[in-house]
Design a protein around this motif. Structure first.
Motif, PDB file in Angstrom:
ATOM      1  N   LEU A 167      54.972  45.185  50.311  1.00 21.62           N
ATOM      2  CA  LEU A 167      56.113  45.276  49.397  1.00 21.62           C
ATOM      3  C   LEU A 167      55.779  46.176  48.204  1.00 21.62           C
ATOM      4  N   SER A 168      54.572  46.025  47.683  1.00 22.53           N
ATOM      5  CA  SER A 168      54.150  46.830  46.534  1.00 22.53           C
ATOM      6  C   SER A 168      54.098  48.306  46.885  1.00 22.53           C
ATOM      7  N   VAL A 169      53.606  48.619  48.076  1.00 26.63           N
ATOM      8  CA  VAL A 169      53.550  50.002  48.525  1.00 26.63           C
ATOM      9  C   VAL A 169      54.958  50.584  48.658  1.00 26.63           C
ATOM     10  N   ALA A 170      55.875  49.789  49.202  1.00 30.94           N
ATOM     11  CA  ALA A 170      57.255  50.254  49.372  1.00 30.94           C
ATOM     12  C   ALA A 170      57.927  50.536  48.029  1.00 30.94           C
ATOM     13  N   TYR A 171      57.565  49.748  47.004  1.00 31.48           N
ATOM     14  CA  TYR A 171      58.191  49.896  45.680  1.00 31.48           C
ATOM     15  C   TYR A 171      57.369  50.750  44.727  1.00 31.48           C
ATOM     16  N   LYS A 172      56.328  51.396  45.230  1.00 33.82           N
ATOM     17  CA  LYS A 172      55.589  52.329  44.398  1.00 33.82           C
ATOM     18  C   LYS A 172      56.528  53.439  43.927  1.00 33.82           C
ATOM     19  N   ASN A 173      56.435  53.773  42.643  1.00 34.57           N
ATOM     20  CA  ASN A 173      57.311  54.774  42.009  1.00 34.57           C
ATOM     21  C   ASN A 173      58.751  54.295  41.885  1.00 34.57           C
ATOM     22  N   ARG A 174      58.985  53.016  42.130  1.00 30.62           N
ATOM     23  CA  ARG A 174      60.324  52.438  41.951  1.00 30.62           C
ATOM     24  C   ARG A 174      60.271  51.236  41.012  1.00 30.62           C
ATOM     25  N   GLY A 175      59.227  51.196  40.193  1.00 29.09           N
ATOM     26  CA  GLY A 175      59.109  50.126  39.209  1.00 29.09           C
ATOM     27  C   GLY A 175      57.871  49.268  39.354  1.00 29.09           C
ATOM     28  N   VAL A 176      57.335  49.186  40.586  1.00 25.78           N
ATOM     29  CA  VAL A 176      56.091  48.443  40.791  1.00 25.78           C
ATOM     30  C   VAL A 176      54.925  49.382  40.517  1.00 25.78           C
ATOM     31  N   ILE A 177      54.049  48.968  39.603  1.00 26.66           N
ATOM     32  CA  ILE A 177      52.968  49.853  39.162  1.00 26.66           C
ATOM     33  C   ILE A 177      51.595  49.335  39.553  1.00 26.66           C
ATOM     34  N   GLY A 178      51.541  48.128  40.161  1.00 30.04           N
ATOM     35  CA  GLY A 178      50.226  47.608  40.508  1.00 30.04           C
ATOM     36  C   GLY A 178      50.282  46.345  41.336  1.00 30.04           C
ATOM     37  N   PHE A 179      49.109  45.916  41.777  1.00 30.41           N
ATOM     38  CA  PHE A 179      48.948  44.720  42.599  1.00 30.41           C
ATOM     39  C   PHE A 179      47.832  43.879  41.994  1.00 30.41           C
ATOM     40  N   ASP A 180      47.964  42.558  42.113  1.00 28.47           N
ATOM     41  CA  ASP A 180      47.043  41.625  41.467  1.00 28.47           C
ATOM     42  C   ASP A 180      46.705  40.498  42.431  1.00 28.47           C
ATOM     43  N   LEU A 181      45.635  39.773  42.132  1.00 25.95           N
ATOM     44  CA  LEU A 181      45.319  38.528  42.830  1.00 25.95           C
ATOM     45  C   LEU A 181      45.211  37.441  41.781  1.00 25.95           C
ATOM     46  N   ALA A 182      46.107  36.442  41.866  1.00 22.65           N
ATOM     47  CA  ALA A 182      46.171  35.370  40.880  1.00 22.65           C
ATOM     48  C   ALA A 182      45.996  34.022  41.567  1.00 22.65           C
ATOM     49  N   GLY A 183      46.175  32.940  40.810  1.00 17.77           N
ATOM     50  CA  GLY A 183      46.110  31.601  41.375  1.00 17.77           C
ATOM     51  C   GLY A 183      44.764  30.930  41.172  1.00 17.77           C
ATOM     52  N   ALA A 184      44.630  29.748  41.753  1.00 20.54           N
ATOM     53  CA  ALA A 184      43.410  28.947  41.602  1.00 20.54           C
ATOM     54  C   ALA A 184      42.198  29.729  42.087  1.00 20.54           C
ATOM     55  N   GLU A 185      41.182  29.843  41.240  1.00 14.17           N
ATOM     56  CA  GLU A 185      40.044  30.732  41.533  1.00 14.17           C
ATOM     57  C   GLU A 185      38.935  30.038  42.318  1.00 14.17           C
ATOM     58  N   ALA A 186      38.587  28.813  41.919  1.00 12.88           N
ATOM     59  CA  ALA A 186      37.503  28.097  42.594  1.00 12.88           C
ATOM     60  C   ALA A 186      37.886  27.769  44.040  1.00 12.88           C
ATOM     61  N   ASP A 187      36.977  28.004  44.952  1.00  8.78           N
ATOM     62  CA  ASP A 187      37.153  27.712  46.385  1.00  8.78           C
ATOM     63  C   ASP A 187      38.091  28.677  47.107  1.00  8.78           C
TER      64      ASP A 187
END
Length: 365
Positions: A167-187
């Motif tokens: 989805l991020s690749v499809a919206y590149k240059n259309r408002g999406v400027i990056g990708f992240d990894l979030a959420g619970a970190e341990a395990d």
């Protein structure tokens, strides 16, 4: 530019609010207005744990120290319960950008995971489009520059991260400027999501990752060496590995530091124990951000003020960090250079204007 602030100029919240700023680490679903949550819940017939602003603030631990990152993340169950329609997403994005612009945030990167907004049948594309439209309208009204960072979620399966990367690749240059990894970190190690980030990197999309907040420096190492992260979200525990710290410094990998949030989630015991000043003094590129304006009960102005008052950063330090925020933005180089020229000139004008103000002299009793 190395900033040399006027030596007699006091640091005040008014001055910090007047300076141009960035917010590079700001979660949409953690940065709503309390009143908006209540109104959306009433419209959508959603049951909340409280029906007043004060009661809701207590229910989501607003501004309170939590037992852990996982305890902190429980508050998102409340905000996400009313963010399952296109209108709600539009409103939340619009209001966030307007609120940021009101404190002179000139560049805002809004992050969220479309996968968390599908409970009422929305398509991921509708989720993206609704948020982008809200940000576009806010930009027309206030002039604030905005971009969206799509979040993969550690504790959801890697296949979902791949869908979000596509989805991020499809919206590149259309408002999406990056990708992240979030959420619970341990395990939930970053390397499990490597395939999604490989797709991101192959398509020349910017990426960042939450790391070193609720887990040690190994998490940061995976974010850099497995995911290819261009920036690190939080990075609080980087100080535990001197070799990795030097690598981050040598390669100018910016840290998206969120001081008050780090206390609230238990990543650090107090603001005066935060490694921000050490990182800055050592030469790392650090930026100061809100993380979650609502749940943490903060703003960029407040974070800068606390960085001065509790962590010991000077006005000269803070102006350098502000400029680092613009340098670290996920913007094209030429656009970033133009913005930096404007920002440097504006900081100079603002400091000069405040220096010319008559200082308040305390009269004897």
């Amino acid at each position: 530019m190395d900033w040399v602030a006027p030596p007699a100029l006091p640091v005040t919240e008014e001055l910090l609010r007047a300076l141009p700023k960035t917010d590079l680490h700001c979660h949409l679903d953690g940065s709503m207005r309390l009143r908006t949550i209540l109104e959306l819940a009433e419209q959508q017939k959603v049951h909340l744990p409280a029906d007043t602003e004060d009661g809701l603030a207590k229910a989501i631990h607003m501004g309170e120290v939590c037992k852990s990152l996982e305890d902190y993340l429980v508050a998102f169950d409340v905000t996400l319960s009313v963010l399952q329609t296109a209108d709600a997403l539009y409103r939340a994005a619009y209001e966030l950008a307007v609120d940021a612009a009101a404190e002179n945030v000139r560049y805002l990167e809004v992050r969220y995971s479309p996968a968390l907004h599908l409970k009422q049948g929305l398509k991921m594309t509708t989720v993206i489009d609704s948020v982008l439209e809200g940000l576009r309208v806010a930009k027309r009204e206030t002039g604030i520059k905005c971009g969206v960072i799509v979040c993969g979620i550690r504790h959801i399966n890697p296949q979902t991260s791949m869908r979000l990367a596509e989805l991020s690749v499809a919206y590149k240059n259309r408002g999406v400027i990056g990708f992240d990894l979030a959420g619970a970190e341990a395990d939930f190690p970053a390397k499990d999501h490597k395939e999604a980030f490989q797709l991101i990197l192959r398509n020349n999309v910017n990426c960042t990752a939450h790391a070193g907040e609720a887990f040690g420096p190994e998490s940061i190492s995976q974010a850099i060496h497995y995911l290819g992260a261009h920036r690190i979200g939080h990075g609080t525990r980087l100080r535990e590995d001197g070799d990795l710290l030097n690598y981050v410094n040598d390669h100018r990998i910016p840290l998206e530091v969120c001081p008050t949030s780090n206390v609230q989630t238990g990543a650090v015991p107090s603001l005066d124990a935060h490694p921000l000043k050490f990182y800055f003094d050592y030469g790392l590129r650090v930026t100061i951000n809100t993380d979650n304006r609502l749940i943490t009960d903060t703003s960029v102005t407040k974070e800068l003020w606390l960085a001065h008052k509790e962590i010991g950063l000077s006005l000269e330090d803070l102006t350098t960090i502000i400029v680092s925020g613009f340098k670290s933005a996920f913007l094209p180089s030429r656009e970033k250079q133009d913005l930096l020229r404007q920002v440097n000139a504006e900081i100079t004008r603002t400091l000069a204007a405040f220096e010319k103000r008559p200082q308040m002299v305390k009269q004897p009793a």
